[in-house]
Design a protein around this motif. Sequence first.
Motif, PDB file in Angstrom:
ATOM      1  N   THR A  47      10.116  -2.478  35.813  1.00  0.00           N
ATOM      2  CA  THR A  47       8.726  -2.431  36.276  1.00  0.00           C
ATOM      3  C   THR A  47       8.630  -2.837  37.743  1.00  0.00           C
ATOM      4  OG1 THR A  47       8.133  -3.147  34.047  1.00  0.00           O
ATOM      5  CG2 THR A  47       6.365  -3.081  35.663  1.00  0.00           C
ATOM      6  N   ASP A  76       2.941  -4.162  31.527  1.00  0.00           N
ATOM      7  CA  ASP A  76       3.504  -3.319  32.589  1.00  0.00           C
ATOM      8  C   ASP A  76       2.444  -2.365  33.130  1.00  0.00           C
ATOM      9  OD1 ASP A  76       5.815  -4.634  32.092  1.00  0.00           O
ATOM     10  OD2 ASP A  76       6.911  -2.913  31.287  1.00  0.00           O
ATOM     11  N   GLU A 121       8.529   4.683  32.529  1.00  0.00           N
ATOM     12  CA  GLU A 121       9.314   3.498  32.186  1.00  0.00           C
ATOM     13  C   GLU A 121       9.569   3.509  30.701  1.00  0.00           C
ATOM     14  OE1 GLU A 121       8.087  -0.371  33.642  1.00  0.00           O
ATOM     15  OE2 GLU A 121       9.318  -1.345  32.115  1.00  0.00           O
TER      16      GLU A 121
END
Length: 216
Positions: A47, A76, A121
Amino acid sequence: MHQTVSLDMQHDVLKANAHIAGHNHEKLVGRRIKSFDFMGGIGSGKTLLIERLAGELHKRGLRVGAIAGDVAGDDDFRRMEAAGIEAVNLNTLKECHLDANLVEKAIESVPLDDIDVLFIENVGNLVCPADFPLGTDKRVIVISVTEGDDMVRKHPLIFHHADIIVVNKTDIAEYVDVDPNIIVRDAKEINPHVPVILTDAKHGVNMDALLEAMGF
Ligand code: MG
Ligand code: ZN
């Protein structure tokens, strides 16, 4: 017999995933969006790297979107939003990896006309994401020196398929008694042509080298 059936089923699942990944890639390439799947363990710094890279891309006049994949929570996602990223939160609940189908649905919530770069991610682990390409241009593996110098040797498959390998937290390598060059050597053995970039995301070290490897 049992094993044959389960292998066939797994084959079908992976085939279906690859098919949808192809659609995802077409959709992103059609909009001239560069896309990256960031994979790596929990706490490797995925992140923070995305936040730092977005900051650099913003300076270059590029607009950044992200899909924050996590089993649960929106930590995140909120960090990405605070970094000026067009972020979408994607909770997998029980699944330990993202797959192309989940990403296809999440992409519907991404303002594709307003971004030039998309980060995805992945959920924090280095095992199953290897089997599930999402349809990004490049797959980036992030490991941190805190995970030990044997990470590559323990997860050969995912490193073999990586387009870029990032070794993060080099600022604390000496304190955890890890030589990043051992990780680089192992990575090059498994994947000779892969760029291996040593970073210290906390202090923004080597972000330019990573962006260059990503094609910027
Ligand atoms: Mg994260
Ligand atoms: Zn999984």
